[in-house]
Design a protein around this motif. Structure first.
Motif, mmCIF file in Angstrom:
data_model
loop_
_atom_site.group_PDB
_atom_site.id
_atom_site.type_symbol
_atom_site.label_atom_id
_atom_site.label_comp_id
_atom_site.label_asym_id
_atom_site.label_seq_id
_atom_site.Cartn_x
_atom_site.Cartn_y
_atom_site.Cartn_z
ATOM 1 N N ILE A 1 86.204 36.925 46.329
ATOM 2 C CA ILE A 1 86.455 37.113 44.804
ATOM 3 C C ILE A 1 87.486 36.860 44.940
ATOM 4 C CG2 ILE A 1 85.627 37.738 42.506
ATOM 5 C CD1 ILE A 1 83.855 40.348 43.643
ATOM 6 N N THR A 2 87.535 35.491 44.069
ATOM 7 C CA THR A 2 88.790 35.104 43.761
ATOM 8 C C THR A 2 88.991 34.367 42.229
ATOM 9 O OG1 THR A 2 88.154 33.072 44.532
ATOM 10 C CG2 THR A 2 89.695 35.043 45.725
ATOM 11 N N GLY A 3 89.674 34.745 41.146
ATOM 12 C CA GLY A 3 90.312 34.440 39.665
ATOM 13 C C GLY A 3 91.201 33.947 39.083
ATOM 14 N N GLY A 4 91.658 33.014 38.607
ATOM 15 C CA GLY A 4 92.620 33.453 37.810
ATOM 16 C C GLY A 4 92.258 33.486 35.881
ATOM 17 N N ILE A 5 93.241 32.659 35.271
ATOM 18 C CA ILE A 5 93.382 33.007 34.257
ATOM 19 C C ILE A 5 94.617 31.985 33.573
ATOM 20 C CG2 ILE A 5 93.575 34.066 31.835
ATOM 21 C CD1 ILE A 5 91.865 36.124 32.143
ATOM 22 N N ASP A 6 94.904 31.114 33.169
ATOM 23 C CA ASP A 6 95.801 29.879 32.814
ATOM 24 C C ASP A 6 96.922 30.639 32.716
ATOM 25 O OD1 ASP A 6 94.390 28.161 33.840
ATOM 26 O OD2 ASP A 6 94.133 27.430 32.210
ATOM 27 N N GLY A 7 98.509 30.400 33.638
ATOM 28 C CA GLY A 7 99.788 31.102 33.012
ATOM 29 C C GLY A 7 99.773 32.771 33.471
ATOM 30 N N LEU A 8 98.937 33.254 33.905
ATOM 31 C CA LEU A 8 98.868 34.294 34.292
ATOM 32 C C LEU A 8 98.633 35.049 36.499
ATOM 33 C CD1 LEU A 8 96.710 36.225 31.797
ATOM 34 C CD2 LEU A 8 98.650 36.468 32.772
ATOM 35 N N ALA A 9 99.139 35.690 36.802
ATOM 36 C CA ALA A 9 99.088 36.512 38.376
ATOM 37 C C ALA A 9 97.386 36.171 38.969
ATOM 38 C CB ALA A 9 99.723 37.213 38.822
ATOM 39 N N PRO A 10 97.177 35.252 39.811
ATOM 40 C CA PRO A 10 96.132 35.964 39.904
ATOM 41 C C PRO A 10 95.065 36.553 40.393
ATOM 42 C CG PRO A 10 97.138 34.743 41.635
ATOM 43 C CD PRO A 10 98.154 34.718 41.006
ATOM 44 N N ILE A 11 94.124 36.728 40.716
ATOM 45 C CA ILE A 11 93.394 37.725 41.081
ATOM 46 C C ILE A 11 92.267 38.260 42.526
ATOM 47 C CG2 ILE A 11 91.248 38.021 39.808
ATOM 48 C CD1 ILE A 11 91.812 41.011 39.092
ATOM 49 N N SER A 12 91.958 38.866 42.920
ATOM 50 C CA SER A 12 91.499 38.322 43.784
ATOM 51 C C SER A 12 90.639 40.503 45.158
ATOM 52 C CB SER A 12 92.127 37.850 45.653
ATOM 53 O OG SER A 12 93.073 38.687 45.975
ATOM 54 N N LEU A 13 89.754 39.953 45.600
ATOM 55 C CA LEU A 13 89.348 41.236 45.816
ATOM 56 C C LEU A 13 88.128 40.685 46.687
ATOM 57 C CD1 LEU A 13 88.461 44.748 45.533
ATOM 58 C CD2 LEU A 13 86.636 43.642 44.284
ATOM 59 N N THR A 14 88.106 41.708 48.356
ATOM 60 C CA THR A 14 86.688 41.822 49.105
ATOM 61 C C THR A 14 86.042 43.572 49.094
ATOM 62 O OG1 THR A 14 88.570 40.634 50.685
ATOM 63 C CG2 THR A 14 87.205 42.414 51.662
ATOM 64 N N VAL A 15 84.868 42.438 48.658
ATOM 65 C CA VAL A 15 84.017 43.883 48.862
ATOM 66 C C VAL A 15 83.869 44.156 50.886
ATOM 67 C CG1 VAL A 15 81.728 43.771 48.187
ATOM 68 C CG2 VAL A 15 82.513 42.329 46.549
ATOM 69 N N GLY A 16 84.163 45.323 50.843
ATOM 70 C CA GLY A 16 83.770 46.250 51.638
ATOM 71 C C GLY A 16 82.615 46.206 52.415
ATOM 72 N N THR A 17 82.354 46.675 53.420
ATOM 73 C CA THR A 17 80.800 47.816 53.977
ATOM 74 C C THR A 17 80.679 48.919 53.237
ATOM 75 O OG1 THR A 17 82.268 48.145 55.889
ATOM 76 C CG2 THR A 17 80.813 46.324 55.833
ATOM 77 N N ALA A 18 79.205 49.753 52.949
ATOM 78 C CA ALA A 18 79.300 50.635 52.065
ATOM 79 C C ALA A 18 79.934 52.000 53.327
ATOM 80 C CB ALA A 18 78.483 50.822 51.910
ATOM 81 N N GLU A 19 80.809 52.687 52.753
ATOM 82 C CA GLU A 19 80.715 53.968 53.354
ATOM 83 C C GLU A 19 79.993 54.941 53.394
ATOM 84 O OE1 GLU A 19 84.258 55.818 50.790
ATOM 85 O OE2 GLU A 19 86.119 54.371 51.640
#
Length: 232
Positions: free
Chosen positions: A214-232
């Protein structure tokens, strides 16, 4: 200090762009259905009279760039891209000017949701806790101080999964703006530094599976990212 029976968890901290010290997270408030198109896709009416809220535990804070294991108890785990704001000064029963002045910084955030559990609770008129207050479900990018952003509204907010754009809107689409939310929430709580408010998600929410990026952003702000891992 009184001895404790077990170690007290550390307070989560969100980095602040250009600052040596980070922002400690004490409480997380979330605004529901704050974009008309998202409310429509969820099959509910838009409430323009006032915001409504749910909460997430501060200990469920996760930093951008992390890997979040697919959570237990769900088969429909959704992303929600959001603008977060953080409080920098005590405020109670605020005016609009006081509310705006109390906003210290903004950041990109993800409200990760067990959608099947949320919808099941909604149908029965029950709280959303198991759907929303999920371990690791409050994901935050680095914060940018409010004076560096200027007026909130024209900025694009967007999210992609594995490079495919899923959410794309403008912050001007918010039904209840940032200062308005602070004014309303401060009727019910003594807001103070350490309080984080997630302002709601645009249309386009959807499920992710293990291995998704997952990658995301809002103009003027630091971008965000997340990896979805396997279930524990």
């Amino acid at each position: 200090m009184t001895d404790t029976l077990f170690p007290i968890p550390e307070t989560p901290v969100i980095p602040v762009k250009g600052a040596a010290a980070g922002y400690p997270v004490v409480r997380i408030f979330c605004v529901g259905r704050n974009y008309a198109a998202h409310a429509a896709e969820m099959g509910v009416e838009v409430d323009r009279e006032a915001p409504f809220y749910f909460t997430k535990s501060a200990q469920h804070t996760l930093a951008s760039g992390a890997t979040l294991p697919y959570p237990p108890g769900t088969e429909n785990f959704h992303y929600e891209m959001e603008l977060a704001l953080v409080i920098g000064a005590p405020v109670f029963r605020a005016t609009m000017d006081q509310a705006q002045a109390a906003i210290y910084a903004y950041g990109a955030a993800l409200d990760m949701t067990r959608r099947d559990l949320q919808l099941a609770a909604r149908e029965k008129g029950r709280p959303w806790d198991t759907g929303k207050d999920v371990e690791g479900s409050a994901v935050f990018a680095d914060l940018t101080r409010a004076e560096e952003i200027g007026e909130i509204g024209p900025q694009r907010i967007h999210l992609a999964v594995n490079g495919e754009v899923k959410q794309d809107a403008l912050l001007s689409d918010l039904i209840h703006g940032c200062a308005e939310i602070v004014v309303d929430l401060s009727k019910y709580y003594h807001l103070r530094p350490g309080d984080v408010i997630m302002t709601g998600t645009p249309a386009g929410v959807g499920p992710v599976v293990a291995g998704d990026e997952i990658t995301g952003g809002i103009d003027g702000l630091a971008p965000i990212s997340l990896t979805v891992g396997t279930a524990e």
